[in-house]
Design a protein around this motif. Structure first.
Motif, PDB file in Angstrom:
ATOM      1  N   MET A   4       0.873  -1.180   0.000  1.00 24.00           N
ATOM      2  CA  MET A   4       0.000   0.000   0.000  1.00 24.00           C
ATOM      3  C   MET A   4       0.909   1.228   0.000  1.00 24.00           C
ATOM      4  SD  MET A   4      -0.993   0.008   4.076  1.00 24.00           S
ATOM      5  CE  MET A   4      -1.319   1.759   4.269  1.00 24.00           C
ATOM      6  N   PHE A   7       0.783   8.357   3.062  1.00 21.45           N
ATOM      7  CA  PHE A   7       1.679   9.256   3.814  1.00 21.45           C
ATOM      8  C   PHE A   7       0.924  10.500   4.288  1.00 21.45           C
ATOM      9  CE2 PHE A   7       3.724  11.723  -0.055  1.00 21.45           C
ATOM     10  CZ  PHE A   7       2.480  11.887  -0.641  1.00 21.45           C
ATOM     11  N   THR A  12       3.114   8.625   9.949  1.00 24.19           N
ATOM     12  CA  THR A  12       3.428   7.717   8.847  1.00 24.19           C
ATOM     13  C   THR A  12       4.763   6.988   9.069  1.00 24.19           C
ATOM     14  OG1 THR A  12       3.390   7.588   6.442  1.00 24.19           O
ATOM     15  CG2 THR A  12       4.646   9.409   7.386  1.00 24.19           C
ATOM     16  N   VAL A  23       0.446   2.544  10.376  1.00 24.70           N
ATOM     17  CA  VAL A  23       0.764   2.705  11.799  1.00 24.70           C
ATOM     18  C   VAL A  23      -0.533   2.942  12.580  1.00 24.70           C
ATOM     19  CG1 VAL A  23       2.004   4.157  13.474  1.00 24.70           C
ATOM     20  CG2 VAL A  23       3.049   3.631  11.261  1.00 24.70           C
ATOM     21  N   LYS A  26      -4.651   0.829   9.931  1.00 30.69           N
ATOM     22  CA  LYS A  26      -5.312   0.612   8.629  1.00 30.69           C
ATOM     23  C   LYS A  26      -4.600  -0.526   7.902  1.00 30.69           C
ATOM     24  CE  LYS A  26      -5.020   3.978   5.389  1.00 30.69           C
ATOM     25  NZ  LYS A  26      -5.297   5.344   4.914  1.00 30.69           N
ATOM     26  N   THR A  71      -7.624  10.048   8.396  1.00 33.14           N
ATOM     27  CA  THR A  71      -6.961   9.125   9.332  1.00 33.14           C
ATOM     28  C   THR A  71      -7.855   8.826  10.543  1.00 33.14           C
ATOM     29  OG1 THR A  71      -4.842  10.050   8.680  1.00 33.14           O
ATOM     30  CG2 THR A  71      -4.883   8.812  10.743  1.00 33.14           C
TER      31      THR A  71
HETATM   32 FE1  SF4 Z   1       0.041   5.509   7.796  1.00 38.89          FE
HETATM   33 FE2  SF4 Z   1      -2.506   5.428   8.675  1.00 38.89          FE
HETATM   34 FE3  SF4 Z   1      -1.198   7.733   8.640  1.00 38.89          FE
HETATM   35 FE4  SF4 Z   1      -1.868   6.617   6.357  1.00 38.89          FE
HETATM   36  S1  SF4 Z   1      -3.281   7.393   7.871  1.00 38.89           S
HETATM   37  S2  SF4 Z   1       0.101   7.564   6.848  1.00 38.89           S
HETATM   38  S3  SF4 Z   1      -1.701   4.437   6.855  1.00 38.89           S
HETATM   39  S4  SF4 Z   1      -0.652   5.918   9.862  1.00 38.89           S
END
Ligand code: SF4
Length: 524
Positions: A4, A7, A12, A23, A26, A71
């Motif tokens: 996937m 960022f 991230t 992180v 997801k 997010t």
């Molecule tokens: Fe990573 Fe989730 Fe942030 Fe996307 S939303 S950068 S998958 S921690």
């Protein structure tokens, strides 16, 4: 090999991008489906513009689709798949074409991807505000039209200068969207007033409600009236205590918990259900998953979801019954914030601060207030975020700290004293109340007959998710300079984009509280 690519938020992986799994929790399939949904919405917007094919629910579909991809909002791949399929059906029915493929969304020239992603993430943030305003009956045609314009622009080629112009135009539109939400919230629930909020949890059944959706809270309060079930806010719902039409419900007792990122620990043994109205939802642990309820666009596989009826109302009887069954604590529980305070104060909204403007101006003229800091934004788990606590603790006693959004949990139970009748920490509300902070800054600039950049005011922002992106773009679109931002520079800002922001707006990545305070206050 990449499973996937995402960022969009501050946590991230490796500061560059989540490529195996998020992180945030997801999964790769969810991330990929979010990319598919994003591309379907871009195709829909492009179809609308190119074919003049406008359908009545098209804006809401894009707004809710964008909000879904913020997010910590929606982890339910099958729900996202359904949204993507419905979106595709709509543009296909209008004779549209694929505007962009998911694999191209974040791949290509580094600077163009950076600029395009900045606009996409800003649009995701603005979608949350537009959604909250819409459920309270407020829309702005200019904001609605910009969702189409902005989404379609993501599939078009632009020079760097054109992208920068689009981002500034978007920042201005997002300010209007935040103004719309401010009018929706204050129109429905009154202007916030300073309110001391206990952190104690009283004995008996209760519900914890988190997120930003004040309408969900209002409906929950109306439905818990007279039931003996108390309601406690959590995280970004804390400022609700300042609104007269919400605080009039006596069962709105106080605030539970600290920052959102502590939820997996704090919800573990809670004898009460929790309602998530927006982000930030973390993957629930099995020990409390059966007590989590979601509403609106928030979702997690197998969690109980409370959907809106056709008229927008929601039936919270399931969660109320659950609270009664769990029964709450047998005895009152004394709780504190992260710094040991037993209460926090909120409700210094735009109107309250403006009403006190003459006294504030007098205090500045008399030298009692030397500088204002807006220390606000998102919280997060990164260790470096103690910068914000230390910054506030080290700020001189003749300075005032305005704060908003969930980053305030690091400072809002600190007792750092008062200046005359004003506590030194003034909580202006949720993240969207950045609009109110701008209004205050503009009013002060008017009173002192100077520009906002000439005021003794410095913005020290913390970012985590995409609402911070749209707020930053609004501030930059107003020409506000010398903003400090941390805990790190967004991964989606290429070094060339950072250079432009530093050159044009004098944007400062945070360093240490000592160094930044010295720089700001001219003590170097
Ligand atoms: Fe990573 Fe989730 Fe942030 Fe996307 S939303 S950068 S998958 S921690």
């Amino acid at each position: 090999m990449e499973n996937m690519f995402c960022f969009q938020c501050e946590q991230t992986a490796k500061g560059t991008g989540c490529t195996i799994s998020g992180v945030c929790g997801k999964t790769a399939p969810t991330a990929r489906e979010q990319d598919v949904l994003t591309c379907e919405m871009i195709s829909l917007a492009k179809t609308a513009l190119d074919k003049g094919c406008i359908m009545p629910d098209m804006i809401d579909r894009i707004v809710d689709g964008l909000f879904t991809t913020i997010t910590n909002v929606n982890f339910d791949t099958s729900k996202i798949e359904t949204l993507a399929a419905q979106t595709r059906e709509q543009w296909e029915a209008c004779g549209g074409e694929v505007a962009i493929e998911p694999e191209d969304l974040f791949h290509g020239d580094e600077n163009l991807i950076s600029l395009r992603s900045t606009l996409l993430f800003g649009l995701r943030g603005m979608a949350a505000y537009a959604h909250h305003a819409r459920v309270l009956g407020k829309r702005d045609p200019e904001v609605d039209e910009w969702f189409i314009k902005g989404m379609a622009a993501l599939a078009e080629e632009h020079s760097v200068d054109e992208w920068l112009a689009l981002l500034m135009e978007f920042g201005g539109v997002n300010l209007k969207c935040m103004a719309l939400l401010d009018a929706a919230n204050t129109g429905a629930y009154g202007n916030p007033i300073p309110t001391e909020v206990p952190l104690k949890i009283e004995k008996g059944p209760f519900i914890v409600i988190t997120g930003h959706d004040l309408r969900d809270l209002k409906m929950l309060l109306e439905q818990t009236d007279g039931t003996g079930v108390n309601v406690y806010t959590h995280s970004e719902m804390l400022p609700a205590h300042g609104y007269p039409e919400l605080k009039k419900h006596p069962q709105l007792k106080g605030n539970f918990g600290t920052a959102w990122q502590n939820q997996q620990k704090e919800f573990e043994n809670l004898p009460a259900p929790v309602l998530f109205t927006t982000n930030c939802l973390m993957p629930p642990k099995p020990s409390y998953a059966d007590r989590i309820y979601t509403s609106s666009v928030v979702a997690y596989p197998e969690m109980k979801h409370i959907a809106a009826e056709a008229d927008g109302t929601k039936d919270f009887s399931l969660i109320i019954e659950h609270a009664i069954k769990l029964g709450g604590y047998a005895e009152d529980q004394e709780r504190t914030g992260v710094n040991g305070g037993k209460t926090v104060t909120t409700g210094f909204g735009r109107q309250t601060v403006l009403d006190n403007a003459p006294a504030i101006i007098d205090a500045v003229k008399a030298g009692a207030i030397k500088h204002f800091f807006l220390v606000g934004g998102c919280d997060g788990a990164k260790l470096g975020r103690n910068y914000y606590t230390d910054f506030v603790k080290q700020s001189p006693k003749d300075t005032v700290i305005l704060t908003l959004a969930c980053g305030k949990y690091r400072i809002n139970d600190l007792d750092i004293g008062a200046i005359g009748p004003f506590p030194r920490i003034l909580d202006m509300g949720q993240c969207n109340d950045a609009y109110g902070a701008v209004q205050v800054a503009v009013a002060l600039a008017g009173a002192f007959e100077c520009g906002v950049n000439d005021l003794p005011l410095t913005l020290v922002l913390s970012w985590y998710e995409q609402k911070a992106v749209c707020i930053l773009l609004s501030l930059l679109s107003l020409g506000i300079k010398d903003i400090y931002i941390g805990p790190s520079v967004p991964a989606f800002f290429s070094s060339a984009v950072v250079n432009v922001l530093v050159e044009k707006f004098n944007l400062h990545p945070i360093s240490t509280p000592e160094q930044d305070l010295a720089e700001i206050l001219g003590n170097n």
